[in-house]
Design an enzyme around this catalytic site. Sequence first.
Site, mmCIF file in Angstrom:
data_model
loop_
_atom_site.group_PDB
_atom_site.id
_atom_site.type_symbol
_atom_site.label_atom_id
_atom_site.label_comp_id
_atom_site.label_asym_id
_atom_site.label_seq_id
_atom_site.Cartn_x
_atom_site.Cartn_y
_atom_site.Cartn_z
ATOM 1 C CB SER A 52 -0.783 0.344 6.213
ATOM 2 O OG SER A 52 -1.282 1.487 5.554
ATOM 3 C CE LYS A 120 5.438 5.426 3.194
ATOM 4 N NZ LYS A 120 5.854 4.076 3.590
ATOM 5 C CD GLU A 189 5.740 2.912 10.909
ATOM 6 O OE1 GLU A 189 5.874 3.069 9.680
ATOM 7 O OE2 GLU A 189 4.918 2.119 11.413
HETATM 8 O O1 KIV Z 1 1.890 1.881 4.823
HETATM 9 C C1 KIV Z 1 1.643 2.906 5.460
HETATM 10 O O2 KIV Z 1 0.485 3.285 5.678
HETATM 11 C C2 KIV Z 1 2.773 3.699 5.930
HETATM 12 C C3 KIV Z 1 2.517 4.832 6.867
HETATM 13 C C4 KIV Z 1 1.894 4.418 8.121
HETATM 14 C C5 KIV Z 1 3.731 5.648 7.090
HETATM 15 O O3 KIV Z 1 3.868 3.423 5.552
#
Ligand code: KIV
Length: 286
Positions: A52, A120, A189
């Site tokens: 993000s 992630k 999400e």
């Molecule tokens: O990129 C991000 O910040 C995320 C979260 C909002 C879960 O994947």
Amino acid sequence: MTREAQIRRISTTDFRKKKSAQEKIVFVTAYDFPTALLVDESGVDAILVGDSLGMVVLGYETTIPVTIEDMINHTRAVSRGVKRAFVAADMPFLTYQSGTSDALKNAGRLMQEAGAMAVKLEGGIEICPQVQALVTAGIPVIGHLGLTPQSIHVFGGYKMQGRDDASARKIVADAMALESAGAFLVVLECIPAELAAEITSQLTIPTIGIGAGPHCDGQILVLYDLLGITGNVQPSFVKQYAQIGQEIRAAVKEYASEVREGKFPAVSRSASSDDSVLSYSSPKKA
Ligand code: KIV
């Protein structure tokens, strides 16, 4: 004993313990050294250097342009600021979907060069071979299901996922597959609260929700959203705990007018020719 030596670092095993004890897990994003330091001092369990950052700090419209170099630079800065919280980093678009060897190479860089403690990945059954390969290599993996922003053009916009029976069943199956592949957490999400509750009760690993209701084992928010820094329209699930954006604007306005009026810097703030070393002390108010 130094302060550093007394601080116990949160580790992967703490999250499962928290799920068993029904203690909520607190995640938040951070992207740089000063905010990582502040967030860590506030006592959160974990910091995600999310991709993000592409939208929040780099000004892109989506997360798709974010590169592995962007992620390494920002994760490195965050890692330098954190002593206690667990630090995870997102693997950006097309750094793992292409196969296990890319996934290993790029996740390895996030750990070795940037200090990430886990990575992630977005996706379900289709990325389980990569999840398995990473976990086998000793890289802890967080899954991410529901509205996965790297697939925004497949979804046709930022829309709630898992609303109909078939897509809800697919998300449940994906969550089970990620757990079997060795993921130690799953982010959910923008899915309905009841679906998130069902997944949370079926999995032994914790779920971390964002726009997925109150029944997940933990929650995550984008730091800039919760601080009210960005002026952008925010999703309805975001709660702003402060309006830091307004404070920044007001402070910079005041500074600009003091410079223009010749009020700043005052003589007391100016170094004289006798000062051989500038002193950097705590900021004074006036
Ligand atoms: O990129 C991000 O910040 C995320 C979260 C909002 C879960 O994947």
